[in-house]
Design an enzyme around this catalytic site. Structure first.
Site, short mmCIF file in Angstrom:
data_model
loop_
_atom_site.label_atom_id
_atom_site.label_comp_id
_atom_site.label_asym_id
_atom_site.label_seq_id
_atom_site.Cartn_x
_atom_site.Cartn_y
_atom_site.Cartn_z
N GLU A 1 -4.56 7.87 -2.97
CA GLU A 1 -5.16 6.36 -2.52
C GLU A 1 -5.39 5.48 -3.52
O GLU A 1 -5.45 4.28 -3.41
CB GLU A 1 -6.40 6.87 -1.59
CG GLU A 1 -6.82 5.72 -0.95
CD GLU A 1 -5.73 5.27 0.38
OE1 GLU A 1 -5.05 6.20 0.43
OE2 GLU A 1 -6.09 4.20 1.20
N HIS B 1 0.82 -1.09 0.08
CA HIS B 1 -0.05 -0.06 -0.07
C HIS B 1 0.98 1.17 0.15
O HIS B 1 0.54 2.17 -0.92
CB HIS B 1 -0.93 -0.15 1.13
CG HIS B 1 -1.71 1.08 1.35
ND1 HIS B 1 -3.13 0.97 1.17
CD2 HIS B 1 -1.61 2.42 1.61
CE1 HIS B 1 -3.72 2.09 1.13
NE2 HIS B 1 -2.87 3.16 1.64
N GLU B 2 1.70 1.27 1.00
CA GLU B 2 2.64 2.42 0.93
C GLU B 2 3.64 2.67 -0.23
O GLU B 2 3.92 3.80 -0.48
CB GLU B 2 3.54 2.48 2.34
CG GLU B 2 2.74 2.27 3.57
CD GLU B 2 1.35 3.65 3.90
OE1 GLU B 2 1.78 4.85 2.98
OE2 GLU B 2 0.41 3.34 4.49
ZN ZN Z 1 -3.25 5.11 1.79
#
Ligand code: ZN
Length: 497
Positions: free
Chosen positions: A296, A266-267
């Site tokens: 995001e 995710h990061e």
């Molecule tokens: Zn995020």
């Protein structure tokens, strides 16, 4: 660039550098800073924030900017090129945000928020909503006031939303979110009618081995370790000091195998965005990410659409089995894949699966609109919260810690932020579908852990434009349509049918 631009670019670049220095301080605070340094660090960070604010509000910057834009109407000099115009529009937007709130208001808000976060932490620990309620009431009142300072919007909530997702309005979101809610609830009911997958992830899983799998994955994704690094922190995050220095963090827990690995992906998705910004625009608003929703979308695309997909695990799972032969040697790919993609209603947003996650967000969105656009007694909020959980997810929190007090956002004054998470989910599928169209064989490449074409495509389509286009324009250019619910729901319905 005409030469009169250079003074403006220089001032913007200095502000960027100061903001980068601030980020070094907060990254260090979350990773390596010894506890004893907290007071000194708070002082240093506050000083940096003041220096940045002084630049934005200075006479010199105002005069420079006024050469290109009418500061009262926002009308930009129309002899400028498209890129120059966009740069000025975005610099003007940032300038207005920095200058829109009276100094006395900013100071009283920041005092309120530093107290309220402390009170929230204790209230969450002791399950005592009443002690936090007066602070929440003040935060709601101040947010309404702030909305008034931010300019002309259809509703006060729209002003707050626009801070995080420029151009997005509740009028656009409300019907889309209603569809998302109805289709999500219907799909959840279908999934719940089937037997739940077996729990097969039984630890402990060596944390060094977990760390190494994450580092290998970052390298596979194309994360540039020459211009970034990964470290450990309590809550995973990404921060950038410059596009040449992007920091990600993760956490590893012996009993939660997927927590650290998924956080890293995710990061990593966020980090690729920052590393992929156009160097030509570095130090200007155009050299920054488009919006929180688009940011995001990049993390979710990698975490979910790549990192939770069947082709991905066909290739990755043997590596996991090799590292954890005792724990996973007897677990089949099917069992593993079913377990990590388990869908079930839960009370805690950050632990939710990809289907129910948005229901958590929609509940917060609906409550935020009530709080900001109408009058609500804060003491009624825990019940309203619980009623919505019961209606959409079929479960009810027993305590406020598992309910309304679970997130840090409201105590930090971040009302209007939550929708960006769901926007990220919706955009991620739209963008991934466009990538599949553009890259024949993408799914096979994912099944061979080859991500270079996907990364390059994202660099070109999403990352390099920075803030040259607004979020909706960018997504329309890349996917042929603005924000949509259908691709996301179709993806989930196919995956879980
Ligand atoms: Zn995020």
């Amino acid at each position: 660039m005409p030469s009169k631009f250079s003074a403006l670019l220089e001032q913007l670049d200095t502000i960027q550098s100061l903001a980068g220095i601030s980020s070094v301080l907060s990254w260090d605070q979350e990773t390596y800073m010894p506890d004893g340094a907290i007071d000194a660090r708070a002082k240093q960070s506050a000083l940096m924030a003041t220096l940045v604010h002084e630049r934005w509000t200075s006479r010199a910057f105002r005069d420079t900017l006024a050469q290109f834009v009418d500061l009262s109407t926002g009308d930009v000099d129309d002899s400028l090129s498209f890129e120059q115009r966009r740069l000025i529009e975005e610099a003007y937007r940032d300038w207005r945000q920095a200058n829109g709130l009276p100094q006395a208001f900013v100071e009283s808000l920041s005092k309120l928020l530093s107290e309220s976060q402390h009170v929230w932490q204790n209230a969450k620990k002791t399950h005592d909503f009443a002690s936090f309620a007066p602070y929440l009431k003040d935060i709601i009142d101040k947010s309404k006031q702030k909305a008034g300072f931010l300019g002309e919007f259809e509703t006060p909530y729209d002003a707050l939303l626009d801070e995080f997702e420029p151009g997005m309005t509740s009028a656009k979101l409300t019907p889309l979110f209603a569809t998302l809610r109805d289709r999500s609830v219907a799909l959840l009911q279908k999934i719940q009618a089937k037997p739940a997958p077996k729990s097969v992830l039984v630890g402990p899983f060596d944390t060094d081995a977990q760390w190494n799998l994450g580092m290998d994955m970052l390298a596979l994704m194309g994360f540039d370790f020459n211009c970034g690094r990964q470290d450990l922190s309590t809550h995973p995050f990404t921060t950038e000091f410059d596009r040449t220095d992007v920091r990600v963090t993760t956490r590893v827990h012996p009993d939660k195998l997927m927590d650290g690995f998924s956080s890293t992906i995710h990061e990593g998705g966020h980090a690729l965005y920052e590393q992929g910004l156009d160097p030509e625009w570095a130090g200007t608003p155009l050299g920054a990410s488009c919006s929180l929703g688009i940011h995001e979308s990049q993390s979710r695309l990698w975490e979910k659409l790549v990192g939770m997909s069947r082709p991905f695990w066909q290739a990755m799972y043997p590596r996991f089995q090799e590292r954890f032969p005792d724990q996973l040697g007897g677990v089949s790919l099917d069992e593993f894949y079913a377990d990590i993609n388990r869908v079930a209603p839960s009370l805690i947003r950050v632990e939710a699966d990809e289907l129910t996650y948005n229901l958590h967000i929609l509940i917060r969105f609906e409550l935020e609109m009530m709080m900001i656009n109408s009058e609500v007694d804060v003491m009624d909020l825990p019940e309203l919260w619980a009623d919505k959980y019961e209606a959409y997810l079929g479960i009810r929190p027993e305590t406020v810690a598992d309910g309304i007090l679970q997130d840090v956002h409201w105590s930090a004054g971040l009302i209007g932020y939550f929708p960006t998470y769901t926007l990220g989910n919706l955009y991620s599928v739209q963008i991934f579908e466009a990538a599949k169209q553009a890259i024949p064989g993408l799914v096979d490449q994912i099944g061979a852990l080859q991500f270079s074409q996907l990364k390059t495509w994202l660099n070109t389509a999403i990352h390099r434009p920075g803030r040259l286009y607004g979020a909706d324009d960018l997504v329309t250019r890349v996917t042929g349509a603005g924000l949509q619910v259908d691709p996301f729901m179709t993806y989930l319905e196919n995956k879980y049918s």
